[in-house]
Structures are given as C-alpha cells and as structure tokens.
Design an enzyme around this catalytic site. Structure first.
Site, short mmCIF file in Angstrom:
data_model
loop_
_atom_site.label_atom_id
_atom_site.label_comp_id
_atom_site.label_asym_id
_atom_site.label_seq_id
_atom_site.Cartn_x
_atom_site.Cartn_y
_atom_site.Cartn_z
N LYS A 13 34.30 28.09 40.71
CA LYS A 13 34.77 26.71 40.58
C LYS A 13 34.29 25.84 41.74
O LYS A 13 33.81 24.73 41.54
CB LYS A 13 36.31 26.63 40.56
CG LYS A 13 36.97 27.34 39.42
CD LYS A 13 38.47 27.08 39.39
CE LYS A 13 39.22 27.59 40.62
NZ LYS A 13 39.26 29.06 40.76
N ARG A 88 47.63 24.46 38.49
CA ARG A 88 47.53 25.91 38.35
C ARG A 88 48.69 26.47 37.54
O ARG A 88 48.78 27.69 37.37
CB ARG A 88 47.55 26.55 39.73
CG ARG A 88 46.25 27.27 40.05
CD ARG A 88 46.19 27.47 41.53
NE ARG A 88 45.50 28.62 41.97
CZ ARG A 88 44.42 28.56 42.75
NH1 ARG A 88 43.87 27.42 43.07
NH2 ARG A 88 43.88 29.65 43.20
N ARG A 127 33.10 38.90 49.22
CA ARG A 127 32.89 37.58 49.81
C ARG A 127 33.14 37.62 51.33
O ARG A 127 34.10 38.26 51.77
CB ARG A 127 33.90 36.64 49.14
CG ARG A 127 33.59 35.20 49.21
CD ARG A 127 34.19 34.49 48.05
NE ARG A 127 35.64 34.31 48.16
CZ ARG A 127 36.33 33.45 47.43
NH1 ARG A 127 35.71 32.69 46.53
NH2 ARG A 127 37.63 33.34 47.55
N ARG A 160 38.22 36.65 54.04
CA ARG A 160 39.47 35.89 53.92
C ARG A 160 40.60 36.87 53.69
O ARG A 160 40.44 37.83 52.95
CB ARG A 160 39.36 34.97 52.68
CG ARG A 160 39.13 33.52 53.01
CD ARG A 160 38.80 32.72 51.77
NE ARG A 160 39.89 32.67 50.77
CZ ARG A 160 39.84 31.92 49.67
NH1 ARG A 160 38.78 31.16 49.43
NH2 ARG A 160 40.83 31.90 48.82
N ARG A 171 46.22 37.96 42.85
CA ARG A 171 45.79 36.59 42.53
C ARG A 171 45.32 36.52 41.07
O ARG A 171 45.55 35.52 40.39
CB ARG A 171 44.67 36.16 43.48
CG ARG A 171 45.16 35.92 44.90
CD ARG A 171 44.02 35.82 45.88
NE ARG A 171 43.20 34.64 45.68
CZ ARG A 171 41.94 34.53 46.10
NH1 ARG A 171 41.35 35.53 46.73
NH2 ARG A 171 41.28 33.43 45.90
P1 AMP Z 1 41.86 29.08 46.13
O1 AMP Z 1 40.97 28.83 47.28
O2 AMP Z 1 41.73 28.06 45.05
O3 AMP Z 1 41.74 30.49 45.59
O4 AMP Z 1 43.37 28.94 46.68
C1 AMP Z 1 43.83 29.76 47.73
C2 AMP Z 1 45.36 29.83 47.73
O5 AMP Z 1 45.89 28.51 47.93
C3 AMP Z 1 45.99 30.30 46.43
O6 AMP Z 1 46.01 31.72 46.32
C4 AMP Z 1 47.39 29.71 46.56
O7 AMP Z 1 48.18 30.43 47.50
C5 AMP Z 1 47.09 28.35 47.19
N1 AMP Z 1 46.84 27.33 46.14
C6 AMP Z 1 45.66 26.73 45.82
N2 AMP Z 1 45.81 25.84 44.82
C7 AMP Z 1 47.13 25.88 44.49
C8 AMP Z 1 47.93 25.21 43.52
N3 AMP Z 1 47.41 24.31 42.66
N4 AMP Z 1 49.26 25.51 43.47
C9 AMP Z 1 49.81 26.39 44.31
N5 AMP Z 1 49.12 27.07 45.25
C10 AMP Z 1 47.80 26.83 45.34
#
Ligand code: AMP
Length: 217
Positions: A13, A88, A127, A160, A171
């Site tokens: 994404k 989400r 990653r 990470r 996740r």
């Molecule tokens: P990402 O980089 O998109 O995988 O996001 C990393 C982490 O940020 C996720 O595992 C969640 O803990 C938090 N996060 C990101 N976007 C959201 C969202 N829309 N709602 C809640 N938590 C989020």
C-alpha cells in the site's frame, strides 16, 4: 481525486500510495507513518499508541480518527488524497464518511490490494529499515550491498518491532477480522476495485491505473 487504499500489511500500500501521490498530485496520508512519527516525537498521542502498535493491535479509533481528520483539513489535501491504512474497521469507515460528508467531500474509489498470506509473511518478516535515514530494504527482494548496513548512509538496518513473525501473524489476523469486512461495505457502494498485488511493483501500478481510468484518473 479522493482515494482509499486498503490491503493487509505487506500488500504494498505504502509504495503504491507514493506513486499515486506523484502521478495524481494528491496528498498521501499513511496512518501508520503518522503514528510512527508521533511515537518518534514522543507526543501524548505517540506515547498512548506505542505499546498497542508494538503488539500489532489497532490504536483506538478516536485517536486515529482525530489525527487523520487533522491532516485532511490541511491545504495539501485540497487537490485530493490517498488514504493508506485508514479506515481499518467499520467504525472508522463510518466516522470517515460522516467527516467527509460534513465537508461536502466524497470518495471516488476504494482500491483493495490482494496478496496471499504466505507471500505477506515472507515480505513482512524480511523487511528491514535503516535506523539512520529510514531507507527500506528486504533481505531477499532488495538486499543491501553489505549485510545489515544501509547503502545510502552506512547506518544499521533494523527490523520494525511489529515485523517479527509472531506479531506479523497477529497483524494479519487483525486484518482478517476487523479490516476485511470493509470490502463488503465498500462493494455495496460500488466504489470498490480489487487489485492483484502479486508481481512487480510496475505491474501492480499498471493494474491500479487501469482501475482508476474509469473513475476519471
Ligand atoms: P501500518 O504501518 O499501516 O502497518 O500500521 C502500523 C500500526 O499502526 C498498526 O499495526 C496499528 O497498530 C497502527 N495503525 C495504523 N493505522 C491504524 C488505524 N487506521 N487504526 C488503528 N491503528 C492503526
């Protein structure tokens, strides 16, 4: 043009959103990047979100919703936006619809990038990110010239915390249980287009461009 980019972690994404930003001249809003920046700066929001993020769980809707809406208010979003990683879950989707409706704005397209789970596991656990300059690598698909060292700045490459295998599986489960229901939700509104996320970055970009052409992009 106002776009949503949905997909499991590791679907690509972020990379595709940056390409859309550059091609369409719209703002890229990544909820995960915004939250990581809050954590880095140790803001009250960052401190409240950090442990939840390290566990791979969703940060409370209210915190994320306010943060994203704050960014959507900025002039950078007036030509349009691509929202990556928000909403989400269904509550966030409803909140976004109410927010945009209140501003007289609407979504033009919802793109979902589909990638099989086994492929996602390999992508995420491999990653690496440079602790110095933030450059991204992958142990198999995009290795640095010298193992563990950034080509650009010589910094150390790190994983990470939420890319370890245990957290990654969690996740992916969060995606299945909380985010996947959004597909039905947006399919009902006719906005949804499904994109095959396998293949090269350019192939996926081409499929996205095809899905947007009919939306006038
Ligand atoms: P990402 O980089 O998109 O995988 O996001 C990393 C982490 O940020 C996720 O595992 C969640 O803990 C938090 N996060 C990101 N976007 C959201 C969202 N829309 N709602 C809640 N938590 C989020």
């Amino acid at each position: 043009m106002n776009l949503l980019l949905i997909g499991p972690p590791g679907a690509g994404k972020g990379t595709q959103a940056v390409r859309l930003r550059d091609r369409l001249g719209i703002a890229h809003l990544s909820a995960g990047d915004m939250l990581r920046e809050e954590v880095r700066l140790a803001t009250p929001l960052g401190r409240a979100a950090q442990v939840t993020m390290e566990r791979g769980e969703l940060v409370p809707d209210d915190l994320v919703g306010k943060m994203v809406e704050g960014r959507l208010e900025l002039p950078e979003c007036s030509p349009g936006f691509v929202l990556d990683g928000y909403p989400r879950n269904l509550a966030q989707a409803d909140r976004l619809a109410r927010y945009l409706g209140g501003k007289g704005r609407r979504l033009d397209r919802v793109l979902v990038i589909q990638v099989p789970t086994e492929e996602l596991l390999g992508r995420l656990t491999g990653r690496r990110v440079c602790g110095g300059c933030g450059a991204g690598y992958h142990v198999r698909h995009q290795p640095p010239r010298a193992e563990g060292t950034c080509d650009r700045c010589g910094g150390s490459l790190l994983q990470r915390k939420d890319d370890g295998e245990g957290v990654v599986r969690g996740r992916l489960q969060v995606y299945e249980s909380q985010t996947r229901p959004l597909l039905e939700h947006y399919r009902g509104s006719g906005l949804l287009r499904e994109i095959d996320g396998l293949g090269t970055l350019d192939e996926v970009t081409g499929r996205i461009a095809g899905a947007l052409e009919e939306a006038g992009g």
